[in-house]
Design a protein around this motif. Structure first.
Motif, PDB file in Angstrom:
ATOM      1  N   TRP A  74       0.846  -1.190   0.000  1.00 37.86           N
ATOM      2  CA  TRP A  74       0.000   0.000   0.000  1.00 37.86           C
ATOM      3  C   TRP A  74       0.884   1.244   0.000  1.00 37.86           C
ATOM      4  O   TRP A  74       1.891   1.288   0.696  1.00 37.86           O
ATOM      5  N   PRO A  75       0.501   2.277  -0.737  1.00 34.84           N
ATOM      6  CA  PRO A  75       1.265   3.535  -0.732  1.00 34.84           C
ATOM      7  C   PRO A  75       0.946   4.317   0.549  1.00 34.84           C
ATOM      8  O   PRO A  75       0.094   5.200   0.565  1.00 34.84           O
ATOM      9  N   HIS A  76       1.618   3.968   1.635  1.00 34.20           N
ATOM     10  CA  HIS A  76       1.302   4.446   2.980  1.00 34.20           C
ATOM     11  C   HIS A  76       1.134   5.961   3.070  1.00 34.20           C
ATOM     12  O   HIS A  76       0.112   6.459   3.537  1.00 34.20           O
ATOM     13  N   ASP A  77       2.139   6.716   2.655  1.00 31.97           N
ATOM     14  CA  ASP A  77       2.088   8.177   2.779  1.00 31.97           C
ATOM     15  C   ASP A  77       0.979   8.776   1.926  1.00 31.97           C
ATOM     16  O   ASP A  77       0.260   9.679   2.366  1.00 31.97           O
ATOM     17  N   GLU A  78       0.834   8.274   0.692  1.00 30.08           N
ATOM     18  CA  GLU A  78      -0.237   8.768  -0.193  1.00 30.08           C
ATOM     19  C   GLU A  78      -1.606   8.448   0.385  1.00 30.08           C
ATOM     20  O   GLU A  78      -2.520   9.249   0.306  1.00 30.08           O
ATOM     21  N   LEU A  80      -2.458   7.995   3.589  1.00 25.70           N
ATOM     22  CA  LEU A  80      -2.750   8.882   4.723  1.00 25.70           C
ATOM     23  C   LEU A  80      -3.096  10.296   4.258  1.00 25.70           C
ATOM     24  O   LEU A  80      -4.051  10.897   4.758  1.00 25.70           O
ATOM     25  N   ALA A  81      -2.341  10.815   3.301  1.00 28.50           N
ATOM     26  CA  ALA A  81      -2.602  12.167   2.794  1.00 28.50           C
ATOM     27  C   ALA A  81      -3.982  12.241   2.147  1.00 28.50           C
ATOM     28  O   ALA A  81      -4.735  13.200   2.371  1.00 28.50           O
ATOM     29  N   ARG A  84      -6.698  12.135   4.815  1.00 23.47           N
ATOM     30  CA  ARG A  84      -6.781  13.434   5.516  1.00 23.47           C
ATOM     31  C   ARG A  84      -7.461  14.485   4.637  1.00 23.47           C
ATOM     32  O   ARG A  84      -8.260  15.287   5.123  1.00 23.47           O
TER      33      ARG A  84
END
Length: 139
Positions: A74-78, A80-81, A84
């Motif tokens: 999974w593209p973790h940072d993407e 979460l962004a 949000r």
């Protein structure tokens, strides 16, 4: 698993699953007889797609958030962004809806509490004129 089982387990129509496959959101292997065979992960991905759509994500947004099919991560940072951003969009929409609600309640009050002796048609014109003006309608 075949599309019928995937449809039964996911609760989605086979046509919807084929649409997601054609859109590149899920993948299937084709057997020699033409049947589609889906990996177990397809069930999880369909759940994510359904949940994300209910939260207001477009299919294009969902596509960017799904795990990389090669790396299967999974593209973790993407992710979460994007989550949000969607929460912020929902909060903005909630604020707008709350303003709209208050505006409509003011209109209802203005219609229900028309001045004594005022004709309904005149009151309606008064309320419609108030719709075009910013701020409260109860003038």
């Amino acid at each position: 698993m075949r599309i019928g089982e995937l449809a039964r387990r996911s609760g989605l129509a086979a046509s919807r699953i084929r649409f997601y496959e054609a859109s590149g959101l899920i993948a299937a292997q084709r057997q020699a007889n033409g049947y589609r065979v889906y990996p177990e992960q397809a069930l999880q991905i369909l759940g994510v797609i359904a949940c994300a759509q209910q939260a207001g994500f477009s299919l294009e947004e969902i596509r960017r958030l799904l795990p990389d099919p090669v790396a299967q991560s999974w593209p973790h940072d993407e992710l979460l962004a994007a989550l949000r951003r969607k929460v912020a969009e929902i909060e903005t929409l909630q604020a707008r809806l709350a303003q709209n609600r208050e505006h409509l309640l003011a209109i209802i009050a203005g219609i229900e509490d028309k001045p004594e002796g005022m004709l309904c048609s005149v009151n309606a014109e008064r309320m419609l004129a108030g719709l075009q003006e910013p701020g409260p309608i109860l003038s």
